[in-house]
Motif scaffolding. Sequence first.
Motif, PDB file in Angstrom:
ATOM      1  N   ARG A 156      77.071  35.914  67.094  1.00 37.53           N
ATOM      2  CA  ARG A 156      75.715  36.079  67.736  1.00 37.53           C
ATOM      3  C   ARG A 156      75.640  35.190  68.943  1.00 37.53           C
ATOM      4  NH1 ARG A 156      72.274  38.853  64.077  1.00 37.53           N
ATOM      5  NH2 ARG A 156      73.103  38.848  62.046  1.00 37.53           N
ATOM      6  N   GLY A 158      72.885  34.787  71.950  1.00 41.11           N
ATOM      7  CA  GLY A 158      71.558  35.254  72.377  1.00 41.11           C
ATOM      8  C   GLY A 158      70.996  36.625  71.897  1.00 41.11           C
ATOM      9  N   ARG A 159      70.874  37.496  72.624  1.00 42.19           N
ATOM     10  CA  ARG A 159      70.482  38.769  71.990  1.00 42.19           C
ATOM     11  C   ARG A 159      71.667  39.659  71.761  1.00 42.19           C
ATOM     12  NH1 ARG A 159      67.906  41.223  76.245  1.00 42.19           N
ATOM     13  NH2 ARG A 159      68.479  39.502  77.401  1.00 42.19           N
ATOM     14  N   LYS A 193      70.109  43.516  71.808  1.00 46.69           N
ATOM     15  CA  LYS A 193      68.572  43.564  71.774  1.00 46.69           C
ATOM     16  C   LYS A 193      67.966  43.695  73.018  1.00 46.69           C
ATOM     17  CE  LYS A 193      68.085  40.311  68.422  1.00 46.69           C
ATOM     18  NZ  LYS A 193      67.537  39.644  67.453  1.00 46.69           N
ATOM     19  N   GLY A 194      66.806  44.391  73.186  1.00 49.81           N
ATOM     20  CA  GLY A 194      65.822  44.045  74.512  1.00 49.81           C
ATOM     21  C   GLY A 194      65.540  43.256  74.605  1.00 49.81           C
ATOM     22  N   PHE A 195      65.082  42.471  75.614  1.00 47.84           N
ATOM     23  CA  PHE A 195      64.596  41.155  75.746  1.00 47.84           C
ATOM     24  C   PHE A 195      63.041  41.438  75.378  1.00 47.84           C
ATOM     25  CE2 PHE A 195      62.085  38.281  78.734  1.00 47.84           C
ATOM     26  CZ  PHE A 195      62.782  37.140  78.303  1.00 47.84           C
ATOM     27  N   PHE A 196      62.260  42.550  75.555  1.00 52.40           N
ATOM     28  CA  PHE A 196      61.068  42.809  75.056  1.00 52.40           C
ATOM     29  C   PHE A 196      60.792  43.359  73.907  1.00 52.40           C
ATOM     30  CE2 PHE A 196      60.479  42.324  79.833  1.00 52.40           C
ATOM     31  CZ  PHE A 196      59.713  41.177  80.011  1.00 52.40           C
ATOM     32  N   ARG A 197      60.001  43.062  73.054  1.00 47.55           N
ATOM     33  CA  ARG A 197      59.953  44.016  71.784  1.00 47.55           C
ATOM     34  C   ARG A 197      58.499  44.552  71.688  1.00 47.55           C
ATOM     35  NH1 ARG A 197      59.189  38.589  69.571  1.00 47.55           N
ATOM     36  NH2 ARG A 197      57.111  38.654  68.783  1.00 47.55           N
TER      37      ARG A 197
ATOM     38  N   GLN B  79      64.387  38.666  51.924  1.00 44.08           N
ATOM     39  CA  GLN B  79      65.455  39.507  52.649  1.00 44.08           C
ATOM     40  C   GLN B  79      64.610  40.129  53.653  1.00 44.08           C
ATOM     41  OE1 GLN B  79      68.480  39.539  53.231  1.00 44.08           O
ATOM     42  NE2 GLN B  79      69.582  39.557  51.360  1.00 44.08           N
ATOM     43  N   TRP B  86      65.198  38.138  62.403  1.00 45.39           N
ATOM     44  CA  TRP B  86      66.671  38.563  62.897  1.00 45.39           C
ATOM     45  C   TRP B  86      66.231  39.480  64.237  1.00 45.39           C
ATOM     46  CZ3 TRP B  86      71.339  39.185  59.506  1.00 45.39           C
ATOM     47  CH2 TRP B  86      71.733  38.111  58.953  1.00 45.39           C
ATOM     48  N   GLU B  87      65.406  40.325  63.949  1.00 45.58           N
ATOM     49  CA  GLU B  87      65.004  41.617  64.848  1.00 45.58           C
ATOM     50  C   GLU B  87      64.389  40.773  66.046  1.00 45.58           C
ATOM     51  OE1 GLU B  87      64.043  45.162  61.512  1.00 45.58           O
ATOM     52  OE2 GLU B  87      62.414  44.258  62.520  1.00 45.58           O
ATOM     53  N   ILE B  88      63.459  39.874  65.819  1.00 48.73           N
ATOM     54  CA  ILE B  88      62.643  39.415  66.845  1.00 48.73           C
ATOM     55  C   ILE B  88      63.372  38.099  67.464  1.00 48.73           C
ATOM     56  CG2 ILE B  88      60.331  40.029  65.753  1.00 48.73           C
ATOM     57  CD1 ILE B  88      59.852  37.135  65.032  1.00 48.73           C
ATOM     58  N   GLU B  89      64.304  37.667  66.808  1.00 43.85           N
ATOM     59  CA  GLU B  89      65.001  36.531  67.382  1.00 43.85           C
ATOM     60  C   GLU B  89      65.746  36.845  68.848  1.00 43.85           C
ATOM     61  OE1 GLU B  89      67.977  33.868  65.140  1.00 43.85           O
ATOM     62  OE2 GLU B  89      69.241  35.097  66.257  1.00 43.85           O
ATOM     63  N   GLY B  90      65.191  36.002  69.959  1.00 40.34           N
ATOM     64  CA  GLY B  90      65.816  36.074  71.055  1.00 40.34           C
ATOM     65  C   GLY B  90      65.029  37.269  72.154  1.00 40.34           C
ATOM     66  N   THR B  91      63.900  37.604  71.275  1.00 47.57           N
ATOM     67  CA  THR B  91      63.005  38.724  72.148  1.00 47.57           C
ATOM     68  C   THR B  91      61.546  38.209  72.303  1.00 47.57           C
ATOM     69  OG1 THR B  91      61.924  39.559  70.197  1.00 47.57           O
ATOM     70  CG2 THR B  91      64.256  40.466  70.962  1.00 47.57           C
ATOM     71  N   GLN B 111      57.068  32.786  64.532  1.00 47.36           N
ATOM     72  CA  GLN B 111      58.672  32.670  65.062  1.00 47.36           C
ATOM     73  C   GLN B 111      59.178  31.441  64.347  1.00 47.36           C
ATOM     74  OE1 GLN B 111      60.321  34.261  67.561  1.00 47.36           O
ATOM     75  NE2 GLN B 111      59.016  35.093  68.753  1.00 47.36           N
ATOM     76  N   ARG B 147      75.319  31.373  60.337  1.00 48.62           N
ATOM     77  CA  ARG B 147      73.974  30.828  61.043  1.00 48.62           C
ATOM     78  C   ARG B 147      74.361  29.358  61.551  1.00 48.62           C
ATOM     79  NH1 ARG B 147      69.291  33.327  62.546  1.00 48.62           N
ATOM     80  NH2 ARG B 147      69.740  35.332  62.086  1.00 48.62           N
TER      81      ARG B 147
END
Lengths: 197, 422
Positions: A156, A158-159, A193-197, B79, B86-91, B111, B147
């Motif tokens: 992994r 970044g995104r 992943k997109g930068f914006f969520r 979980q 994981w979904e929001i990491e880096g966004t 976060q 990780r």
Amino acid sequence: MNRFLVAVLCLILMVGCGKSVREVDLSKDVAEDADFSSADYFRITDTMVNSLRVSNFTEQYAAKHSGEKPVVLLAKSLLNKTDEHIDTRLVLEKIRTAMIKESMAQFVDDQAFDLALDQLNLQASDLYDNSKAAKIGNFVGAKYVLRGTITNLRKREGRENINYMNVTMDIFEVETLLIKWTDEVDIKRISKKGFFR
Amino acid sequence: MRKIVLTISLLLSIGCATYTSKMELSRDYYHQGRYEDALAGINELVDKAGGNDLSLYLLERGKIYLAAGEYDLAITDLQAAVTRFWEIEGTVSIADLFKNTLLNPGMGEYQPDTYEKILVNCYLLLAYWLKGDEEGAFVERNRIIGRIRQYTDGGAEEERKDLDFTFARYLAALLYEVEGLEDDARIEYAEIERLHPGLTPPAVNPHLTEVAVFTEIGRAPVKVSTEIRGYLQKEGDELLGFFTFPDAPAPLVFRTGVGEDLKIDRPGVLFTFAFPQYIKQERVAHSCKVVIDGIEAGEAVPLDAVEETAMSAFQRKLGLVLLKSAFRTYLKTVAQTKLKDEAGGVIDVLGKVFSAVDRADTRSWQTLPAEIQLFRLESTPGTHEVYIKYLSEDGEVVRISERVTFSMMKGRKGIVYVPGAD
């Protein structure tokens, strides 16, 4: 005019809030991200069954054993060496289903042993008509075991999520430990992943 | 004038409960070992939680379930939290950015800190292992290694040292031994030796019957919101005002001449500068002795100082947090003084309300311990019982843990987890 506008607005709101269900054509199923997905189940199963077909594993056995089909046992699951919780048993069961459907082999049910034993013991008791009861001593031993390993290497950054997966399967002969068939599937997928969520 | 002061006083007294205050009861019950009471409290918080805090509450509840021996429920909660992290990491969420900057820093989605993300997988590993799902534990071990690699590759040396959890590596090494992967186990033990010399076993022997007891001591630090509030009003050539400082017995009231240069267009300006402080929790127990089958087997050794890791992570982020807080204070002050307001002072009042209720973001994983300790011992096959004697700084026994029963198989490793005590 106003009524028309209100009706249009209501319609838009209804459309926006409505529940949407869509059937997916499994043959066109694609992965949603870099992780193991339902599409991979189909890809792995198809590749392995095709490979078994062309390997002539069944035909070779039948030629040596007067037309009999080989008796195979499934391993408990694929050895999961990945960083994902995957139901690997499903891969084995899908292959078993395809092989039975195509009359490529006979399978002993590794998970039915206790249930079968209970039934045999019950039917041997006075509760049952012993002349019609299932007989003890007819279990068929497996000559082969179908098993495999699933491994992954993930990075992994970044995104970005880069995931390489390898599924290797084989059938080995119980008596000799000789591997009679093996094949592998490699999958490498990158998701971002997109930068914006 | 009197009306305004009264309104402001009222606004100042309005307090939005912070995460730390909401968690207080469940946290106390958890660290006292009263898991049912802790769960009753946390269930209520989970039910009421909006999307922003839900994952954090799930972390807390998952940890409590783990301590209570409800492994399936612990896995479900942990979980769910991991998946969301994981979904929001880096966004970036524009809505969160807006809410964090302009309204309240605690209004955006939580976060987690990097060390929290690694620890979730450690507790998941324990949950799978203790449930008897060896394969699930192996998957979590693989995730832990991934990780650690992800977060320590290329990072600053100081940060790398913090995130390279000995606890995580030790669990991974043990599970490599269980799987018979001696080389991988050796690599992890070598890393542990580099980080904390003296903690590794003398030799890697997967076939030796051994038990590793992981125990927790103390409470992780918690964040509190510290607020400096002030009210300024210009009367003629003089500036009148007061400031309230945390822990100060009374507000500082002043009146000073400023001349005509300073312009405050509205009747007065209220401002709040809110920032989080990380407070170490008082620790009753400082060390512990492990008692197996009624025999005092020895003293556990410190494996990981979670408290120090949390404090370091916070210090690294503090500059940015203060900067954001200062910017928010500035914007809210500007709203009261500069923005055109033709709706009869609505912007002014809103600016004052938002200033008055400003609180720092106090969210953090609060059911974590201050320290994780380890005791490893060669064992015999069969069923055994273990409990922990927690000792004060003077060596007095201050608490005794619940008794934990575990089974050992010949040539296998056993893992025992004894959850936290104050």
